[in-house]
Design an enzyme around this catalytic site. Structure first.
Site, PDB file in Angstrom:
ATOM      1  N   ASP A 154      -9.733  -0.501   0.636  1.00  0.00           N
ATOM      2  CA  ASP A 154      -9.340   0.781   0.044  1.00  0.00           C
ATOM      3  C   ASP A 154      -8.757   1.687   1.135  1.00  0.00           C
ATOM      4  O   ASP A 154      -7.822   1.295   1.822  1.00  0.00           O
ATOM      5  CB  ASP A 154     -10.547   1.393  -0.677  1.00  0.00           C
ATOM      6  CG  ASP A 154     -10.253   2.692  -1.393  1.00  0.00           C
ATOM      7  OD1 ASP A 154      -9.484   2.669  -2.363  1.00  0.00           O
ATOM      8  OD2 ASP A 154     -10.777   3.731  -0.965  1.00  0.00           O
ATOM      9  N   TYR A 266      -7.840  12.665   2.503  1.00  0.00           N
ATOM     10  CA  TYR A 266      -6.689  12.650   1.590  1.00  0.00           C
ATOM     11  C   TYR A 266      -5.850  13.921   1.679  1.00  0.00           C
ATOM     12  O   TYR A 266      -4.718  13.930   1.208  1.00  0.00           O
ATOM     13  CB  TYR A 266      -7.189  12.479   0.144  1.00  0.00           C
ATOM     14  CG  TYR A 266      -7.800  11.132  -0.126  1.00  0.00           C
ATOM     15  CD1 TYR A 266      -7.032  10.081  -0.622  1.00  0.00           C
ATOM     16  CD2 TYR A 266      -9.154  10.894   0.121  1.00  0.00           C
ATOM     17  CE1 TYR A 266      -7.595   8.837  -0.878  1.00  0.00           C
ATOM     18  CE2 TYR A 266      -9.728   9.653  -0.128  1.00  0.00           C
ATOM     19  CZ  TYR A 266      -8.939   8.637  -0.617  1.00  0.00           C
ATOM     20  OH  TYR A 266      -9.492   7.402  -0.849  1.00  0.00           O
ATOM     21  N   HIS A 321     -12.048  -3.238  -8.208  1.00  0.00           N
ATOM     22  CA  HIS A 321     -11.599  -2.592  -6.974  1.00  0.00           C
ATOM     23  C   HIS A 321     -12.603  -2.787  -5.843  1.00  0.00           C
ATOM     24  O   HIS A 321     -12.225  -2.851  -4.673  1.00  0.00           O
ATOM     25  CB  HIS A 321     -11.403  -1.095  -7.249  1.00  0.00           C
ATOM     26  CG  HIS A 321     -11.012  -0.309  -6.049  1.00  0.00           C
ATOM     27  ND1 HIS A 321      -9.743  -0.336  -5.513  1.00  0.00           N
ATOM     28  CD2 HIS A 321     -11.730   0.551  -5.260  1.00  0.00           C
ATOM     29  CE1 HIS A 321      -9.684   0.471  -4.469  1.00  0.00           C
ATOM     30  NE2 HIS A 321     -10.879   1.009  -4.279  1.00  0.00           N
TER      31      HIS A 321
END
Length: 348
Positions: A154, A266, A321
């Protein structure tokens, strides 16, 4: 073009905020007492101190002054296998790999900058990609190594790609789990609205404080559902998280301020992309769970064009995921095969 790009970013940020606000109001209307319940877990569950996973260690980086926490398994002096987790995870997401690879490697599962017991700078500028890449270089040197096998999942996969691009001499083999080459990601997301929607949290996280607050609603319901819900969690054929595993995540992320560092990763991304350099020159393995709720599988095959060496892609049809936790036995077997295959090729 730049103006249109930023207009898109902030417009979508506003849209995501409105959707989150409506969900919050709905929760308040249905269960006002539960909505604002937030329990700080004061005692870590026993699984976080399981000796079979390795030893808890700390290293302070001289240049940045930050102290990093990691868990290490395997004898010192063996080749280094460095593990970088994703969001919202921490070193514990690699528990199956810490046990598996310690027989032949010094396995180090890191808490990234801002996560868990690693120091968390307060300003979002401290989480720009250049800082995160330099962290890995400095940690490698502080551990007494000049090269490693690098594995990332990820967001940790994003960092792993960038380290491989910027410091190719430090990465003997690259293994990435459920994250495409960063250039593929930036090109694909602008051309495919479906992926733009799946990556909506990138835009939502640009807001101050509100994303952190939304994670705490209903005692971290969002965090729990990410790993357990039918839409985003580990599938019915996967290795589901135990109640103690969930408590481990809740212990780490329920601490005051524990979400700001991870979300700050982020908040600087749009100022750092697209990349100026793209090529990956070491042997690379990309593992992908086809049922990934956040990343479209088409990006996996597109990654091939940026790897100028042996490239292997394996897509697991029943996996989510959270691949290395979802299908640990299969993932570990694929990693072993890749590592030994490349070693054999070098000898020839």
């Amino acid at each position: 073009r730049a103006l249109l790009f930023w207009a898109l970013v902030y417009s979508y940020c506003g849209l995501c905020a409105c959707i989150a606000g409506l969900r919050l109001l709905w929760s308040i209307g249905r269960r006002p007492g539960d909505t604002f319940r937030w329990v700080v877990r004061e005692n870590p569950p026993a699984c976080l101190s399981d000796p079979s996973l390795g030893t808890h260690c700390y290293v302070r980086i001289k240049d940045s002054g930050l102290r990093f926490h990691y868990v290490a398994a395997g004898e010192r002096g063996k080749p280094l296998l460095l593990l970088l987790h994703g969001f919202p995870e921490f070193w514990y997401s690699w528990r199956h790999q810490l046990r598996e690879f310690k027989s032949e490697y010094r396995v180090v599962a890191l808490d990234l900058r801002g996560y868990g017991e690693t120091d968390a700078p307060s300003h979002k500028e401290n989480y720009e990609l250049d800082c995160l890449i330099t962290d890995i270089k400095d940690i490698l040197e502080s551990l007494g190594y000049n090269k490693c096998v690098l594995i990332g999942h990820d967001w940790g996969g994003m960092i792993a790609w960038l380290v491989a691009i910027c410091y190719p001499e430090m990465v003997t083999k690259l293994i990435v789990v459920n994250f495409p080459h960063p250039s593929v990601f930036t090109e694909y997301i602008l051309r495919h609205p479906s992926q733009l929607i799946k990556s909506g949290y990138y835009f939502f996280f640009q807001m101050p404080w509100f994303p952190e607050f939304m994670f705490t609603v209903n005692d971290f319901k969002v965090l729990k559902s990410l790993f357990t819900s039918q839409a985003t969690g580990i599938g019915r054929k996967g290795c589901r998280l135990t109640a103690e595993d969930i408590e481990a995540y809740l212990y780490v992320f329920s601490q005051p301020g524990a979400l700001t560092g991870p979300i700050n990763h982020y908040r600087s991304i749009f100022s750092c992309l697209p990349l100026q350099h793209h090529e990956v020159i070491m042997p690379t393995l990309l593992l992908w769970g086809e049922r990934d709720a956040f990343m479209e599988v088409e990006m996996a095959e597109m990654t091939r064009i940026y790897v100028k060496n042996h490239f292997r892609l394996t897509i697991l049809s029943e996996a989510s995921h959270w691949l290395q936790q979802d299908q640990p036995d299969i993932v570990n077997k694929l990693i072993w095969t890749f590592l030994k295959e490349e070693t054999t090729r070098k000898r020839k």
